[in-house]
Enzyme design. Structure first.
Site, PDB file in Angstrom:
ATOM      1  CG  ASN A 161      -1.999  -1.247   0.955  1.00 52.16           C
ATOM      2  OD1 ASN A 161      -2.838  -1.028   0.224  1.00 52.16           O
ATOM      3  ND2 ASN A 161      -1.729  -2.136   1.729  1.00 52.16           N
ATOM      4  CD  GLU A 162       4.514   1.579  -2.579  1.00 51.04           C
ATOM      5  OE1 GLU A 162       4.767   2.030  -1.658  1.00 51.04           O
ATOM      6  OE2 GLU A 162       5.437   0.802  -3.145  1.00 51.04           O
ATOM      7  N   PRO A 163       2.172   5.254  -0.864  1.00 55.39           N
ATOM      8  CG  PRO A 163       4.058   6.698  -0.523  1.00 55.39           C
ATOM      9  CD  PRO A 163       3.596   5.074  -1.051  1.00 55.39           C
TER      10      PRO A 163
END
Ligand code: F6R
Length: 628
Positions: A161-163
């Site tokens: 879950n990237e920025p």
């Protein structure tokens, strides 16, 4: 009943347990999982575990395997759901998470195959939506996740879950962040080979787990850990959403804790025992935060910024300032091997013996040149007997394009001169063929790894020469653990220990330069540091060992801060240029590594800010405390 919260807990919005080492942490956690699994067994129930991949959970999985093998722990009642998988990778791909989990855990314990779940890396794009939906439903059908294990990426991601991932996000395909792809570049031999997409559980999926434990090791994670634990809850750091979970915990090792307020600024969270190190840290912090040279700090500065007890114990400011200023001043030395004939009372290194035998350990061939090239330069110039030990071949870092370049030149030479060059041309053809056969992401056969080792040796010889170090002063150990392994899953063996200990005994150094002590424990640098430490421990008692000084340098990790530095080696503009020229000879360096001269300049700026001399750049070292 409400219990009084400690001041540290006011800063830390997620309970955080710090262990001295990752193995101690992993053992405690595996013990907790064992207890849960066995309790459920007695009740005739299953346990649903959420699992992660990457370097972080490896010691935890090794401990589970040990418990299974040696203490009879059965995992037959365990159901697992992995967080993520690279999209586009077949399960057989050496870097697929499916294969990782098989190699690191599933093949060694008794979890039934039908209980194991991972998102598929090969699902067709038009089927991703349904696939992800089905994954969520399978988790729910299993009763939800009881115990979720997490690592954390430098972007703050949990799962992938990237920025930008929202709190309620569910399992889906995501584009990997540039930093995440850079971090995986070593595994895939080049950033260009790292998949662009992954399928990951969402933040919302993770937060549905009943219990969550996030593990983090090594100083490289310190900053992001502090942001997640102490910062605001934000989509920019998806791990910060764990603050909103009722039963989430961080379990970290000492190096990963270094940016937490209770460690970094302990005087803000409670009473402090003012050791010399803690005092230096506080004074440097006060000076750099309020941009006032150490010698200009006043009683008021100390009192107004949480340091009144330090002032009352060691003040007035004037005296405390001078003492710390002198300590910092004495770290500066352009004589890393000691200054012959000089009074060395306040110098970082002793004057005698001169010249010294200096053993410089470089985990991968280029590490030492990159990190402490100017110091090597100075030691050679000052007449010491320097030996740079390239511990591993580093061949996994050499991109295919370099091997292709070399083989193509060789083939051309072979074809041009024909006569007597048949074998070489044949070798070149074979190499080019093996590059085509394995493709961009396949595993390198042994012959290709060997060629890549030689290419890297060439680069390092070239760089060393630019620093005045002749070829005979380079030793290539090619430690077997590296040749047999892959990044994040290397395992040390007795032959590695034998080679390193043998070298120490042969060289009997007066000085050792070492890196890796604060790195992720599964990294090449940390494993190499462990071998040297073990070697030294086994030779303890020999007179040279007791007299040997060990200097720790930082490689890819965060640079040392002035309060940590015991020796600051100033670099002139000309020398810095020479170092940059040496670095430019290493084609396989990442752009980040090429920027190391900037890091050296920043250390010099910090010294300047404290009111010390204003140098162009500084390479810095910590003293290894015996028994630490
Ligand atoms: C992988 C995963 C990621 C990793 C993170 C840290 O399944 O979920 O969030 O935990 O990228 O990776 P390492 O442990 O290799 O530093």
């Amino acid at each position: 009943m409400t219990s009084r919260r400690s001041t540290a807990e006011i800063f830390e919005k997620i309970p955080t347990v710090i262990f001295e080492t990752s193995s101690a942490a992993a053992a405690a956690l595996a013990g907790e999982v064992k207890a849960l699994v066995e309790t459920r067994q007695k009740e005739g129930r299953q346990v649903v575990l959420g699992l992660a991949t990457g370097s972080t959970p490896v010691p935890f999985y090794r401990e589970l395997i040990r418990l299974h093998r040696e203490e009879g722990l059965s995992l037959r009642n365990v159901v697992t759901f992995n967080l993520d998988e690279y999209h586009g990778l077949a399960p057989t791909h050496p870097e697929s998470y499916f294969r990782f989990m098989r190699e690191q855990l599933f093949d060694h314990v008794d979890i039934p195959d039908e209980n194991i779940h991972l998102p598929s890396g090969l699902v067709a794009v038009e089927e991703i939506f349904d696939h992800c939906h089905a994954y969520e439903e399978m988790i729910d059908a299993a009763g939800g996740i009881d115990f979720q294990i997490l690592g954390i990426g430098r972007t703050g991601h949990i799962g992938f879950n990237e920025p930008g991932s929202s709190r309620d996000s569910l399992t889906r395909r995501i584009t990997l962040d540039r930093i995440t792809r850079q971090d995986a570049a070593g595994d895939f031999r080049g950033e260009e080979n790292v998949p662009r997409f992954a399928i990951t559980m969402g933040v919302g999926t993770i937060l549905r787990a009943r219990k969550i434990v996030l593990m983090a090791w090594g100083e490289g994670k310190a900053e992001v850990v502090a942001r997640a634990v102490e910062g605001v809850v934000t989509e920019a750091v998806s791990a910060s959403f764990l603050q909103e979970h009722g039963d989430a915990r961080f379990v970290i090792d000492a190096p990963a804790s270094r940016e937490l307020t209770r460690i970094k600024l302990p005087w803000l969270t409670g009473p402090v025992r003012w050791s010399p190190e803690e005092t230096r840290r506080a004074v440097c912090w006060l000076s750099s935060t309020f941009k006032r040279p150490v010698l200009k700090l006043t009683d008021e500065d100390y009192n107004e910024h949480g340091l009144s007890d330090l002032l009352s114990e060691q003040g007035p400011a004037y005296q405390l300032n001078i003492r710390i200023f002198n300590q910092l001043q004495h770290t500066i030395s352009g004589w890393p091997g000691g200054k012959p004939g000089a009074d060395d009372t306040f110098r970082p290194e002793r004057a005698k013996p001169y010249p010294k035998r200096c053993l410089i350990f470089s985990p991968e061939p280029q590490d030492a040149v990159v990190s402490i090239g100017a110091t090597i330069d100075r030691l050679v110039e000052q007449g010491h007997e320097v030996m740079v030990v390239c511990m591993t071949s580093g061949n996994l870092r050499v991109p295919d394009s370099e091997a292709d370049k070399f083989a193509s030149i060789l083939l051309e030479i072979g074809e041009t001169f024909a006569e007597g060059w048949g074998q070489q041309a044949e070798y070149a053809r074979m190499t080019l063929q093996s590059l085509t056969d394995k493709g961009a992401v396949g595993e390198d056969p042994a012959s290709l790894r060997q060629l890549k080792s030689l290419i890297l040796r060439g680069e390092v010889r070239d760089a060393a020469q630019a620093l005045g170090l002749s070829h005979e002063r380079l030793r290539f150990l090619d430690l077997p653990f590296y040749e047999k392994g892959r990044y994040r899953r290397f395992v040390l063996g007795s032959e590695d220990e034998r080679l390193v200990t043998g070298l120490l005994r042969e060289f009997m150094p007066h000085q050792i330069y070492l890196t890796g002590s604060a790195s992720d424990p599964s990294s090449v640098a940390a494993l190499c540091a462990k071998l040297v430490e073990q070697g030294l421990a086994s030779l303890q008692g020999e007179t040279w060992v007791d007299a040997c000084s060990v200097w720790l340098y930082r490689g890819r990790e965060k640079a040392l801060e002035p309060w940590q530095i015991a020796m600051a080696m100033p670099i002139s503009p000309m020398q810095l240029e020479r170092k940059a020229r040496a670095l430019a000879r290493c084609q396989s360096l990442t752009s980040m590594e090429q920027e190391v001269t900037r890091v050296n300049q920043m250390t010099a700026e910090q010294y300047d800010g404290l009111g010390l001399a204003n140098y162009e750049a500084i390479e810095s070292f910590q003293r290894r405390v015996v028994g630490s």
